[in-house]
Design an enzyme around this catalytic site. Structure first.
Site, short mmCIF file in Angstrom:
data_model
loop_
_atom_site.label_atom_id
_atom_site.label_comp_id
_atom_site.label_asym_id
_atom_site.label_seq_id
_atom_site.Cartn_x
_atom_site.Cartn_y
_atom_site.Cartn_z
N SER A 132 -39.41 46.22 1.02
CA SER A 132 -38.80 45.00 0.52
C SER A 132 -38.76 44.85 -0.99
CB SER A 132 -39.51 43.77 1.11
OG SER A 132 -38.98 43.48 2.38
N SER B 212 -37.20 36.08 5.73
CA SER B 212 -36.25 36.62 6.69
C SER B 212 -35.47 37.76 6.07
CB SER B 212 -35.27 35.54 7.17
OG SER B 212 -34.27 36.08 8.00
N ASN B 213 -35.59 38.94 6.64
CA ASN B 213 -34.85 40.09 6.15
C ASN B 213 -33.34 39.89 6.26
OD1 ASN B 213 -36.98 42.08 5.42
ND2 ASN B 213 -37.57 41.76 7.54
N GLY C 115 -43.73 45.56 -0.24
CA GLY C 115 -42.81 46.18 0.69
C GLY C 115 -43.52 46.88 1.81
#
Length: 369
Positions: A93, A189-190, A324
């Protein structure tokens, strides 16, 4: 793709889950700054690998004029080869910060308004109330598509090489109702950054990875950073990550990262992440107005700006950055706002298990407190 990407795989998310573990908080009393002790940093890394929570770990530390790298553990099962000191790894991320930076550059060029609805640029894509800012700040209410994916090691194995389109990923999310009304809550939220990637493509007229390369990677000469698309390999020196499948260790290093796309597909090194973090924090990538926006938090989102975590450690030190997580790898990019203290970290997962919270707390305290 941050801690939420593989929520069932908690041991992958050692570093990305610092907030969850209580290692980062928004309260605390400031202590006097001290220089990071290399021996203490090494002890913390050794504790991480000794715990069984990780097979290998590498770190890059900057504290004023002092800079060093450290590592612990092995690069691969069945080998005594150490973790490469500047090895490549999946950054999950942290990709979001690159994508947000591009959108903020486009905002500074007058090509997108942060408080405009997403549907102004991508008609019919999402609920008409959702704004660009809410996408970048995780206050849109969009369902997190990764929660619907089979991400436990035994479930993920059959689909690890599957090609995913962003439209497929978005369809998973939009097939569910909003988790809350846009702008009323914060929830990671991805899906938000799948939308962000599609926005970049619409606004630039080119694939989002090309925009990231042109606007960030090439100007900063990040030659070890890439957006791999469907490439399942990590090119160049790298450590391997593992999971347990059917009771046996399984190398999870090679996967098709399109499952993460603009929410977490990138590969980098601690050196390149350090260069990017310094450039972003020092205002080299954004105009002043957009520089204020990326770090601006709200009552609804007190610890997250626009693609950037803005947190305070228990000792009172403020840090910016992002974590991440993607199967096999956990990573962290952290810097103080003035860039005098910085940490980039990559952890590769082990097929066993363990608790590294104490070691991670020790590492953060030594570097930033």
């Amino acid at each position: 793709m941050h801690r939420r990407f593989s929520r069932p795989l908690k041991k992958f998310q050692l570093v990305a889950a610092l907030t969850v573990a209580g290692l980062i908080t928004t309260t605390g009393t400031a202590l006097a700054d001290t220089s990071a002790d290399r021996d203490v940093v090494q002890e913390a890394l050794d504790q991480i690998t000794a715990s069984g929570a990780a097979l290998g770990v590498q770190a890059r530390v900057t504290d004023g004029h002092q800079r060093f790298t450290a590592r612990s553990g092995r690069a691969e099962l069945g080998s005594n080869r150490p973790v490469p000191e500047n090895g490549r790894f999946r950054i999950g991320s942290i990709t979001k910060t690159f994508v947000s930076t591009v959108l903020l550059q486009l905002s500074g060029e007058g090509k997108v308004a942060l408080d405009a609805p997403v549907v102004r640029y991508l008609p019919g894509l999402v609920d008409g109330r959702i704004t660009v800012r809410q996408i970048l700040q995780h206050t849109s209410g969009l369902y997190n598509y990764t929660q619907a994916l089979p991400l436990r090691p035994d479930e993920f194995e059959p689909i690890r090489f599957k090609h995913w389109t962003p439209e497929e990923l978005l369809k998973i999310a939009t097939g569910k109702p909003l988790d809350f009304d846009p702008g009323t809550r914060w929830s990671y939220s991805n899906t938000n950054y799948v939308v962000a990637g599609l926005l970049v493509e619409k606004l630039t007229g080119r694939p989002y990875e090309k925009a990231v390369e042109q606007r960030i990677l090439k100007p900063l000469r990040l030659s070890d950073t890439e957006l791999p698309g469907d490439d399942v390999d990590i090119r160049g020196p790298h450590a391997h990550g593992y999971v347990t499948v059917a009771g046996k260790p399984n190398d999870i290093t090679r996967i098709n990262p399109s499952v993460a796309w603009a929410a977490g597909e990138m590969i980098s090194t601690t050196r390149d992440l350090d260069t990017f973090g310094v450039a972003l924090a020092s205002g080299r990538l954004l105009k002043p107005a957009q520089q204020q926006e990326i770090t601006r938090t709200t009552a609804v989102s007190p610890g997250y700006g626009l693609g950037l975590q803005v947190e305070t450690l228990p000792c009172g030190s403020k840090v910016w950055g992002h974590g991440g997580g993607i199967p096999g790898y956990s990573s962290q990019l952290l810097t103080t706002p003035d860039t005098t203290k910085r940490l980039e970290l990559s952890v590769t997962s082990a097929p066993s298990g363990g608790d590294a919270d104490e070691a991670l707390r020790k590492l953060l305290t030594e570097v930033f407190c």
